[in-house]
Design a protein around this motif. Structure first.
Motif, PDB file in Angstrom:
ATOM      1  N   GLU A  28      -6.501 -34.439 -79.546  1.00  0.00           N
ATOM      2  CA  GLU A  28      -5.724 -35.223 -78.588  1.00  0.00           C
ATOM      3  C   GLU A  28      -6.295 -35.091 -77.180  1.00  0.00           C
ATOM      4  OE1 GLU A  28      -1.303 -35.409 -80.568  1.00  0.00           O
ATOM      5  OE2 GLU A  28      -1.684 -33.814 -79.111  1.00  0.00           O
ATOM      6  N   THR A  29      -6.047 -36.140 -76.387  1.00  0.00           N
ATOM      7  CA  THR A  29      -6.422 -36.154 -74.973  1.00  0.00           C
ATOM      8  C   THR A  29      -5.155 -36.191 -74.135  1.00  0.00           C
ATOM      9  OG1 THR A  29      -8.531 -37.273 -75.379  1.00  0.00           O
ATOM     10  CG2 THR A  29      -7.626 -37.424 -73.153  1.00  0.00           C
ATOM     11  N   MET A  30      -5.093 -35.326 -73.109  1.00  0.00           N
ATOM     12  CA  MET A  30      -3.914 -35.247 -72.259  1.00  0.00           C
ATOM     13  C   MET A  30      -4.324 -35.230 -70.792  1.00  0.00           C
ATOM     14  SD  MET A  30      -1.470 -32.533 -74.327  1.00  0.00           S
ATOM     15  CE  MET A  30      -0.017 -32.972 -73.342  1.00  0.00           C
ATOM     16  N   GLN A  31      -3.392 -35.682 -69.961  1.00  0.00           N
ATOM     17  CA  GLN A  31      -3.557 -35.581 -68.516  1.00  0.00           C
ATOM     18  C   GLN A  31      -2.442 -34.712 -67.940  1.00  0.00           C
ATOM     19  OE1 GLN A  31      -3.791 -39.374 -66.530  1.00  0.00           O
ATOM     20  NE2 GLN A  31      -5.925 -39.717 -67.128  1.00  0.00           N
ATOM     21  N   PHE A  32      -2.806 -33.935 -66.924  1.00  0.00           N
ATOM     22  CA  PHE A  32      -1.870 -33.093 -66.187  1.00  0.00           C
ATOM     23  C   PHE A  32      -2.096 -33.367 -64.708  1.00  0.00           C
ATOM     24  CE2 PHE A  32      -3.511 -31.054 -69.968  1.00  0.00           C
ATOM     25  CZ  PHE A  32      -2.356 -30.736 -70.683  1.00  0.00           C
ATOM     26  N   SER A  33      -1.030 -33.620 -63.982  1.00  0.00           N
ATOM     27  CA  SER A  33      -1.176 -33.855 -62.546  1.00  0.00           C
ATOM     28  C   SER A  33      -0.034 -33.190 -61.804  1.00  0.00           C
ATOM     29  CB  SER A  33      -1.230 -35.361 -62.234  1.00  0.00           C
ATOM     30  OG  SER A  33      -0.015 -35.997 -62.586  1.00  0.00           O
ATOM     31  N   TRP A  34      -0.278 -32.853 -60.559  1.00  0.00           N
ATOM     32  CA  TRP A  34       0.744 -32.226 -59.727  1.00  0.00           C
ATOM     33  C   TRP A  34       0.270 -32.237 -58.278  1.00  0.00           C
ATOM     34  CZ3 TRP A  34      -2.788 -29.856 -62.730  1.00  0.00           C
ATOM     35  CH2 TRP A  34      -3.562 -28.823 -62.197  1.00  0.00           C
ATOM     36  N   LYS A  35       1.169 -31.932 -57.388  1.00  0.00           N
ATOM     37  CA  LYS A  35       0.859 -31.771 -55.966  1.00  0.00           C
ATOM     38  C   LYS A  35       0.982 -30.292 -55.627  1.00  0.00           C
ATOM     39  CE  LYS A  35       2.455 -36.446 -54.805  1.00  0.00           C
ATOM     40  NZ  LYS A  35       2.983 -36.824 -56.137  1.00  0.00           N
ATOM     41  N   PHE A  36       0.150 -29.828 -54.694  1.00  0.00           N
ATOM     42  CA  PHE A  36      -0.007 -28.394 -54.483  1.00  0.00           C
ATOM     43  C   PHE A  36      -0.302 -28.114 -53.013  1.00  0.00           C
ATOM     44  CE2 PHE A  36      -3.172 -24.778 -54.586  1.00  0.00           C
ATOM     45  CZ  PHE A  36      -2.290 -23.783 -54.979  1.00  0.00           C
ATOM     46  N   LYS A  37       0.348 -27.088 -52.474  1.00  0.00           N
ATOM     47  CA  LYS A  37       0.068 -26.672 -51.095  1.00  0.00           C
ATOM     48  C   LYS A  37       0.187 -25.159 -50.999  1.00  0.00           C
ATOM     49  CE  LYS A  37       1.433 -27.397 -46.259  1.00  0.00           C
ATOM     50  NZ  LYS A  37       2.414 -28.056 -45.348  1.00  0.00           N
ATOM     51  N   VAL A  38      -0.804 -24.553 -50.375  1.00  0.00           N
ATOM     52  CA  VAL A  38      -0.799 -23.107 -50.200  1.00  0.00           C
ATOM     53  C   VAL A  38      -1.167 -22.796 -48.747  1.00  0.00           C
ATOM     54  CG1 VAL A  38      -3.196 -22.857 -50.936  1.00  0.00           C
ATOM     55  CG2 VAL A  38      -1.655 -20.908 -51.107  1.00  0.00           C
ATOM     56  N   SER A  39      -0.499 -21.812 -48.184  1.00  0.00           N
ATOM     57  CA  SER A  39      -0.720 -21.449 -46.787  1.00  0.00           C
ATOM     58  C   SER A  39      -2.038 -20.707 -46.620  1.00  0.00           C
ATOM     59  CB  SER A  39       0.436 -20.561 -46.301  1.00  0.00           C
ATOM     60  OG  SER A  39       0.130 -19.990 -45.038  1.00  0.00           O
ATOM     61  N   GLY A  40      -2.666 -20.912 -45.459  1.00  0.00           N
ATOM     62  CA  GLY A  40      -3.870 -20.170 -45.142  1.00  0.00           C
ATOM     63  C   GLY A  40      -3.603 -18.694 -44.925  1.00  0.00           C
ATOM     64  N   GLU A  41      -2.325 -18.315 -44.741  1.00  0.00           N
ATOM     65  CA  GLU A  41      -1.980 -16.911 -44.554  1.00  0.00           C
ATOM     66  C   GLU A  41      -1.882 -16.147 -45.877  1.00  0.00           C
ATOM     67  OE1 GLU A  41       1.648 -16.836 -42.394  1.00  0.00           O
ATOM     68  OE2 GLU A  41       0.703 -17.287 -40.455  1.00  0.00           O
ATOM     69  N   LEU A  42      -1.862 -16.867 -46.993  1.00  0.00           N
ATOM     70  CA  LEU A  42      -1.779 -16.207 -48.284  1.00  0.00           C
ATOM     71  C   LEU A  42      -2.990 -15.304 -48.493  1.00  0.00           C
ATOM     72  CD1 LEU A  42      -0.534 -15.981 -51.217  1.00  0.00           C
ATOM     73  CD2 LEU A  42      -2.107 -17.829 -51.826  1.00  0.00           C
ATOM     74  N   GLU A  43      -2.741 -14.044 -48.826  1.00  0.00           N
ATOM     75  CA  GLU A  43      -3.829 -13.114 -49.125  1.00  0.00           C
ATOM     76  C   GLU A  43      -4.146 -13.181 -50.618  1.00  0.00           C
ATOM     77  OE1 GLU A  43      -5.631 -11.471 -47.146  1.00  0.00           O
ATOM     78  OE2 GLU A  43      -4.532 -11.507 -45.241  1.00  0.00           O
ATOM     79  N   LEU A  44      -5.427 -13.285 -50.934  1.00  0.00           N
ATOM     80  CA  LEU A  44      -5.876 -13.375 -52.315  1.00  0.00           C
ATOM     81  C   LEU A  44      -6.346 -12.016 -52.815  1.00  0.00           C
ATOM     82  CD1 LEU A  44      -7.970 -16.661 -52.037  1.00  0.00           C
ATOM     83  CD2 LEU A  44      -5.667 -16.426 -52.992  1.00  0.00           C
ATOM     84  N   ASP A  95      -5.754  -4.327 -56.456  1.00  0.00           N
ATOM     85  CA  ASP A  95      -6.124  -4.077 -55.060  1.00  0.00           C
ATOM     86  C   ASP A  95      -4.948  -4.456 -54.163  1.00  0.00           C
ATOM     87  OD1 ASP A  95      -6.392  -6.733 -55.796  1.00  0.00           O
ATOM     88  OD2 ASP A  95      -7.879  -7.166 -54.252  1.00  0.00           O
ATOM     89  N   ALA A  96      -3.771  -3.927 -54.470  1.00  0.00           N
ATOM     90  CA  ALA A  96      -2.542  -4.333 -53.790  1.00  0.00           C
ATOM     91  C   ALA A  96      -2.606  -4.148 -52.277  1.00  0.00           C
ATOM     92  CB  ALA A  96      -1.350  -3.561 -54.360  1.00  0.00           C
ATOM     93  N   ASP A  97      -3.364  -3.161 -51.816  1.00  0.00           N
ATOM     94  CA  ASP A  97      -3.440  -2.913 -50.370  1.00  0.00           C
ATOM     95  C   ASP A  97      -4.069  -4.076 -49.615  1.00  0.00           C
ATOM     96  OD1 ASP A  97      -2.272  -0.470 -50.717  1.00  0.00           O
ATOM     97  OD2 ASP A  97      -4.144   0.681 -50.624  1.00  0.00           O
ATOM     98  N   SER A  98      -4.814  -4.922 -50.310  1.00  0.00           N
ATOM     99  CA  SER A  98      -5.428  -6.072 -49.647  1.00  0.00           C
ATOM    100  C   SER A  98      -4.487  -7.279 -49.586  1.00  0.00           C
ATOM    101  CB  SER A  98      -6.718  -6.469 -50.364  1.00  0.00           C
ATOM    102  OG  SER A  98      -6.439  -7.000 -51.643  1.00  0.00           O
ATOM    103  N   LEU A  99      -3.334  -7.193 -50.240  1.00  0.00           N
ATOM    104  CA  LEU A  99      -2.358  -8.278 -50.230  1.00  0.00           C
ATOM    105  C   LEU A  99      -1.302  -8.027 -49.167  1.00  0.00           C
ATOM    106  CD1 LEU A  99      -1.806  -8.616 -54.094  1.00  0.00           C
ATOM    107  CD2 LEU A  99      -3.419  -9.878 -52.651  1.00  0.00           C
ATOM    108  N   ARG A 100      -0.733  -9.086 -48.643  1.00  0.00           N
ATOM    109  CA  ARG A 100       0.313  -8.952 -47.627  1.00  0.00           C
ATOM    110  C   ARG A 100       1.608  -8.447 -48.252  1.00  0.00           C
ATOM    111  NH1 ARG A 100       1.761 -13.599 -43.921  1.00  0.00           N
ATOM    112  NH2 ARG A 100       2.452 -14.550 -45.859  1.00  0.00           N
ATOM    113  N   PRO A 101       2.332  -7.554 -47.579  1.00  0.00           N
ATOM    114  CA  PRO A 101       3.640  -7.143 -48.084  1.00  0.00           C
ATOM    115  C   PRO A 101       4.702  -8.220 -47.893  1.00  0.00           C
ATOM    116  CG  PRO A 101       3.193  -6.081 -45.981  1.00  0.00           C
ATOM    117  CD  PRO A 101       1.933  -6.804 -46.384  1.00  0.00           C
ATOM    118  N   GLU A 102       4.430  -9.190 -47.009  1.00  0.00           N
ATOM    119  CA  GLU A 102       5.396 -10.265 -46.756  1.00  0.00           C
ATOM    120  C   GLU A 102       5.511 -11.186 -47.959  1.00  0.00           C
ATOM    121  OE1 GLU A 102       3.803  -8.855 -42.884  1.00  0.00           O
ATOM    122  OE2 GLU A 102       2.878  -9.583 -44.734  1.00  0.00           O
TER     123      GLU A 102
END
Length: 341
Positions: free
Chosen positions: A165-181, A316-323
């Motif tokens: 089968e062939t399927m399509q998935f679509s959505w809208k997405f926004k992420v803040s530049g302050e988010l720590e990865l 590496d939790a120390d690299s992530l924001r506590p907020e």
């Protein structure tokens, strides 16, 4: 202006003639979505090409040649109105489709982790929350945490991708530049196989086939990554990810994006992905993989399903924001292509 476009070649167009069914997946009661046939058989008018256009080779897009036989959309109805975010999602994807920390009694239960908001760009939308020091992984304290929604075995059949089968998935997405990865992984979308046995002969279902990820790279900064995995080896050992794209993460932050995915679930399958900026319709990512292994199943019951949200490493939790972190989604859509007779 940053624009990354990856183009290879497009798969052949295969359109079958059949009725189209639309499944509406939000609002109403907790019953399964209703099915409404679209009876129009009127062919759209196709304008004649100009002389210059006639001299150009035709390029068929898999996104435009796709002909949906079913379509389920999950949209927020706004804060403090209508149904709760949880009810909207479960009405469409089935009860149990939410893997938020507050759904598990041994996890972070004092806060709802999926909320609704609205703005002038996309209108009503969902907010997925993540808390570095409070959220677990489905009730288990470990080296990772998640707040995701999914389709799964209790979901309606049009939400599952079976072999061929062939399927399509679509959505809208926004992420803040302050988010720590995380330096390990922060996943925001996955296509995962669901197998009903532990047979490793075809890759199994442990590793997601496709992930949309953000990663903190010491040498180059934050990266947007689209990863592909061929799954386990027959002996049960895992395989390494293949990167379909690695590029600057900051180029997609603080903007509403529209993301479209099309996949054919077969051993000789196909995968396409486009990421566009809604503000100006700029095409940021265009991935075309017309010959790629997109099937991990070993029986007719096995299928592929999508997951959205935030699933990240805490190694590496120390690299992530506590907020508190907020990731915004709107208008999830799952569509299945008409099957050729």
């Amino acid at each position: 202006m940053w624009i990354t476009i990856i183009k290879k070649h497009l798969m052949r167009s295969c359109i079958s003639t059949m009725s189209v069914l639309t499944l509406l997946g939000c609002g109403g009661s907790g019953d399964a979505p209703s099915v409404t046939p679209i009876t129009s058989t009127e062919e759209p008018a196709i304008p004649s090409p100009s002389a210059e256009e006639a001299d150009q080779p035709l390029e068929s897009s898999p996104f435009t040649s796709f002909q949906a036989s079913s379509s389920i959309t999950v949209s927020a109805d706004g804060p403090n109105s209508g149904l709760s975010a949880y009810k909207i999602i479960e009405n469409a994807f089935a009860e149990g489709a939410i893997e938020a920390p507050d759904m598990y009694p041994t996890d972070h239960v004092d806060v709802l982790h999926i909320l609704e908001d609205t703005d002038e760009i996309v209108g009503p939308h969902f907010i997925f929350l993540a808390h570095r020091d409070r959220d677990f992984n489905k009730g288990v304290e470990s080296d990772r945490q998640r707040n995701e929604i999914k389709t799964y075995d209790k979901s309606a059949e049009p939400l599952k991708g079976y072999q061929g089968e062939t399927m399509q998935f679509s959505w809208k997405f926004k992420v803040s530049g302050e988010l720590e990865l995380s330096k390990k992984f922060s996943h925001f979308f996955q296509l995962k196989a669901k197998n009903f046995n532990e047979d490793n002969s075809n890759g199994n279902d442990d590793q997601p086939m496709i992930t949309l990820s953000g990663v903190d790279k010491d040498s180059t900064g934050n990266e947007l990554q689209i990863r592909y995995s061929s799954g386990f080896n027959p002996d049960g050992t895992s395989t390494s990810d293949i990167y379909l794209i690695k590029t600057d993460w900051s180029s997609i932050t603080d903007e509403w994006l529209e993301i479209k995915v099309q996949a054919t679930f077969a051993e000789e399958g196909a995968f396409y992905m486009q990421i566009s900026r809604i503000r100006d319709d700029a095409l940021l990512v265009d991935i075309s993989e017309p010959n790629i292994d997109m099937w991990r199943g070993v029986s007719s019951e096995d299928f592929v399903r999508p997951k959205w949200g935030i699933y990240r490493s805490l190694a590496d939790a120390d690299s992530l924001r506590p907020e508190e972190e907020q990731i915004r989604f709107a208008d999830f859509n799952v569509a299945k292509d008409a099957v050729a007779e």
